[in-house]
Design a protein around this motif. Structure first.
Motif, PDB file in Angstrom:
ATOM      1  N   ASN A   1       1.043  -1.618   0.319  1.00 52.43           N
ATOM      2  CA  ASN A   1       0.043   0.052  -0.057  1.00 52.43           C
ATOM      3  C   ASN A   1       1.359   1.448   0.053  1.00 52.43           C
ATOM      4  N   VAL A   2       1.919   1.577   0.836  1.00 57.98           N
ATOM      5  CA  VAL A   2       3.276   2.111   0.664  1.00 57.98           C
ATOM      6  C   VAL A   2       3.637   2.644  -0.758  1.00 57.98           C
ATOM      7  N   ARG A   3       3.838   1.449  -1.035  1.00 57.01           N
ATOM      8  CA  ARG A   3       4.880   1.965  -2.681  1.00 57.01           C
ATOM      9  C   ARG A   3       3.872   2.644  -3.297  1.00 57.01           C
ATOM     10  N   THR A   4       2.250   1.395  -3.586  1.00 59.66           N
ATOM     11  CA  THR A   4       1.417   1.640  -4.513  1.00 59.66           C
ATOM     12  C   THR A   4       0.863   3.335  -3.892  1.00 59.66           C
ATOM     13  N   VAL A   5       0.413   3.762  -2.877  1.00 61.21           N
ATOM     14  CA  VAL A   5      -0.020   5.084  -2.869  1.00 61.21           C
ATOM     15  C   VAL A   5       1.780   6.190  -3.116  1.00 61.21           C
ATOM     16  N   GLU A   6       2.327   5.973  -2.960  1.00 59.01           N
ATOM     17  CA  GLU A   6       3.974   7.014  -3.405  1.00 59.01           C
ATOM     18  C   GLU A   6       3.488   6.415  -4.843  1.00 59.01           C
ATOM     19  N   ALA A   7       3.510   5.380  -5.549  1.00 56.96           N
ATOM     20  CA  ALA A   7       3.716   6.011  -7.134  1.00 56.96           C
ATOM     21  C   ALA A   7       2.318   6.025  -7.707  1.00 56.96           C
ATOM     22  N   ILE A   8       0.980   6.409  -6.985  1.00 60.21           N
ATOM     23  CA  ILE A   8      -0.274   7.608  -7.744  1.00 60.21           C
ATOM     24  C   ILE A   8      -0.158   8.531  -7.067  1.00 60.21           C
ATOM     25  N   ALA A   9       0.786   8.748  -5.736  1.00 59.58           N
ATOM     26  CA  ALA A   9       0.977  10.452  -6.110  1.00 59.58           C
ATOM     27  C   ALA A   9       1.915  11.279  -6.732  1.00 59.58           C
ATOM     28  N   THR A  10       3.117  10.611  -7.079  1.00 60.05           N
ATOM     29  CA  THR A  10       4.119  10.824  -8.018  1.00 60.05           C
ATOM     30  C   THR A  10       3.448  11.179  -9.173  1.00 60.05           C
ATOM     31  N   SER A  11       2.860  10.458  -9.651  1.00 58.55           N
ATOM     32  CA  SER A  11       2.474   9.813 -11.498  1.00 58.55           C
ATOM     33  C   SER A  11       1.140  10.536 -11.596  1.00 58.55           C
ATOM     34  N   ALA A  12       0.424  11.259 -10.218  1.00 62.12           N
ATOM     35  CA  ALA A  12      -0.284  12.631 -10.483  1.00 62.12           C
ATOM     36  C   ALA A  12       0.121  13.945 -10.178  1.00 62.12           C
ATOM     37  N   ALA A  13       1.283  13.768  -9.658  1.00 66.66           N
ATOM     38  CA  ALA A  13       2.567  14.870  -9.495  1.00 66.66           C
ATOM     39  C   ALA A  13       2.304  15.668 -10.682  1.00 66.66           C
ATOM     40  N   GLN A  14       2.655  14.250 -11.975  1.00 67.38           N
ATOM     41  CA  GLN A  14       3.551  14.604 -13.089  1.00 67.38           C
ATOM     42  C   GLN A  14       2.500  15.071 -13.735  1.00 67.38           C
ATOM     43  N   GLU A  15       1.397  14.511 -13.566  1.00 69.57           N
ATOM     44  CA  GLU A  15      -0.275  15.188 -14.798  1.00 69.57           C
ATOM     45  C   GLU A  15      -0.251  16.253 -14.381  1.00 69.57           C
ATOM     46  N   GLY A  16       0.201  16.940 -13.209  1.00 66.23           N
ATOM     47  CA  GLY A  16      -0.421  18.282 -12.887  1.00 66.23           C
ATOM     48  C   GLY A  16      -1.330  18.150 -11.948  1.00 66.23           C
ATOM     49  N   TYR A  17      -1.487  17.135 -11.217  1.00 67.61           N
ATOM     50  CA  TYR A  17      -2.733  16.930 -10.559  1.00 67.61           C
ATOM     51  C   TYR A  17      -2.055  16.774  -8.725  1.00 67.61           C
ATOM     52  N   ALA A  18      -3.366  17.104  -7.728  1.00 70.26           N
ATOM     53  CA  ALA A  18      -2.819  16.133  -6.150  1.00 70.26           C
ATOM     54  C   ALA A  18      -3.576  15.671  -5.475  1.00 70.26           C
ATOM     55  N   VAL A  19      -3.179  14.888  -4.936  1.00 66.66           N
ATOM     56  CA  VAL A  19      -3.883  13.601  -3.954  1.00 66.66           C
ATOM     57  C   VAL A  19      -4.438  13.927  -2.814  1.00 66.66           C
ATOM     58  N   THR A  20      -5.572  13.754  -2.490  1.00 71.09           N
ATOM     59  CA  THR A  20      -5.790  14.003  -1.156  1.00 71.09           C
ATOM     60  C   THR A  20      -6.223  12.088  -0.524  1.00 71.09           C
ATOM     61  N   LEU A  21      -5.545  11.978   0.639  1.00 75.40           N
ATOM     62  CA  LEU A  21      -5.823  10.450   0.972  1.00 75.40           C
ATOM     63  C   LEU A  21      -6.923  10.526   1.886  1.00 75.40           C
TER      64      LEU A  21
END
Length: 348
Positions: free
Chosen positions: A90-110
């Motif tokens: 879960n930690v590594r998946t969430v980290e990848a989601i946040a990084t990929s979202a940022a690259q697309e100009g999106y923020a993440v709300t957890l």
């Protein structure tokens, strides 16, 4: 007398907020170009981009994301619901989601769910509906998602992982079955008569799929599946199960549903005088960063948590851009990493 007494200090003039048009004038470009740079869109040459960024810095320009969201109806935010951040996956998946979202100009709300119950999940879904988000990624157990009383925000763009809810939502998951088959085939090819299984918690979708695939692989090979022993993903539960398996002289190969339980299993076998891999071969699942440093280094199924996170973002943003929900499952391939914890069985 009038005029006597202190003269009140004059109120400082209120600073006019810097607009996009101000930046455009200073940079010598159009407001549309400023907008594209501000939002991180491609198609602007590097010299022009730097010219605009320099003007933004000089004027201390801050894009008004709230106003932009109200105007466009896009919040450029992805909501993420997850049960726990205590597991490696879960930690590594969430980290990848946040990084990929940022690259697309999106923020993440957890939105972590403290306890995996129907009420907690419904509460998280309710909170998600109150937030300014464009889409949601749900790291969720299948048994809870199957509850008909659970509902996501109307028209929400959703991707689910750790679930088989492909008939209701888009699912991105590791190829649990393929990875398990490869692990069992490896042990049988080494000459082991059968493979014992240290399973994950019964409520877990991933554990369930790995257990089903273990049993099916043995049956397909004409072998009788032994009784499984169950853990809870922790090294401690692997240790307790290992004490039980160490007493079974016929146990020469164990497939553990994750690397943490395999670590506890290795300790128990060592304490009971069962050498790995001379007496018992052990295979894990995950390929955590420390797996190569176990004693002995652990043979394990590598799953790419980062790729799972990246594909989650890719699929959910595809829905956002095209305006339509999707259904079906995307599987991320696994691969077996062979190290020193597996070998042919001892000679009888």
């Amino acid at each position: 007398m009038p005029g006597d007494g202190p003269i009140p200090a004059s109120r400082p003039a209120r600073r006019r907020s810097v607009s996009m048009a101000d930046v455009a004038r200073l940079a010598g470009v159009s407001s549309q170009t400023v907008s594209r740079v501000s939002n991180g869109f491609p198609g602007v040459n590097e010299a022009t981009r730097e010219q605009v960024l320099s003007a933004m810095r000089e004027l201390d320009y801050r894009p008004n994301s709230a106003a932009r969201a109200l105007k466009s109806g896009e919040f450029r935010t992805i909501g993420v619901i997850t049960f726990t951040l205590s597991t490696t996956g879960n930690v590594r998946t969430v980290e990848a989601i946040a990084t990929s979202a940022a690259q697309e100009g999106y923020a993440v709300t957890l939105l972590p769910v403290a306890v995996p119950t129907q009420d907690e999940v419904r509460g998280a879904f309710s909170r998600l509906g109150e937030l300014a988000i464009d889409a949601a990624i749900v790291i969720m157990e299948v048994h809870l998602l199957d509850d008909a009383r659970l509902s996501l925000p109307p028209h929400a763009k959703v991707v689910v992982t750790d679930s088989d809810a492909g008939d209701r939502y888009t699912v991105v998951d590791t190829d649990q079955v393929g990875g398990t088959r490869e692990a069992i085939a490896h042990l049988l090819d080494l000459g082991h008569e059968t493979v014992w299984h240290l399973a994950g918690p019964e409520k877990s979708y991933a554990a369930q799929r790995r257990t089903e695939a273990w049993r099916a692989a043995l049956v397909r090979a004409g072998r009788t599946p032994p009784s499984l022993v169950r853990g809870d993903w922790s090294a401690e539960s692997g240790y307790r199960a290992g004490l039980e398996l160490a007493e079974r002289a016929e146990c020469t190969a164990v497939f553990a549903a994750n690397d943490q339980m395999a670590l506890g299993l290795l300790r128990a076998l060592n304490e009971r005088g069962r050498k790995v891999p001379e007496d018992v071969s052990v295979v894990g699942f995950d390929d955590i960063a420390e797996a190569g440093s176990f004693q002995p280094p652990l043979t394990t199924v590598h799953q790419d948590f980062g790729e799972v996170g990246r594909r989650c973002v890719d699929r959910v943003l595809h829905q956002v851009k095209h305006g339509e929900p999707e259904h079906g499952t995307t599987l991320v391939p696994t691969r077996l990493v062979v190290r020193a914890s597996t070998a042919p069985p001892p000679a009888r």
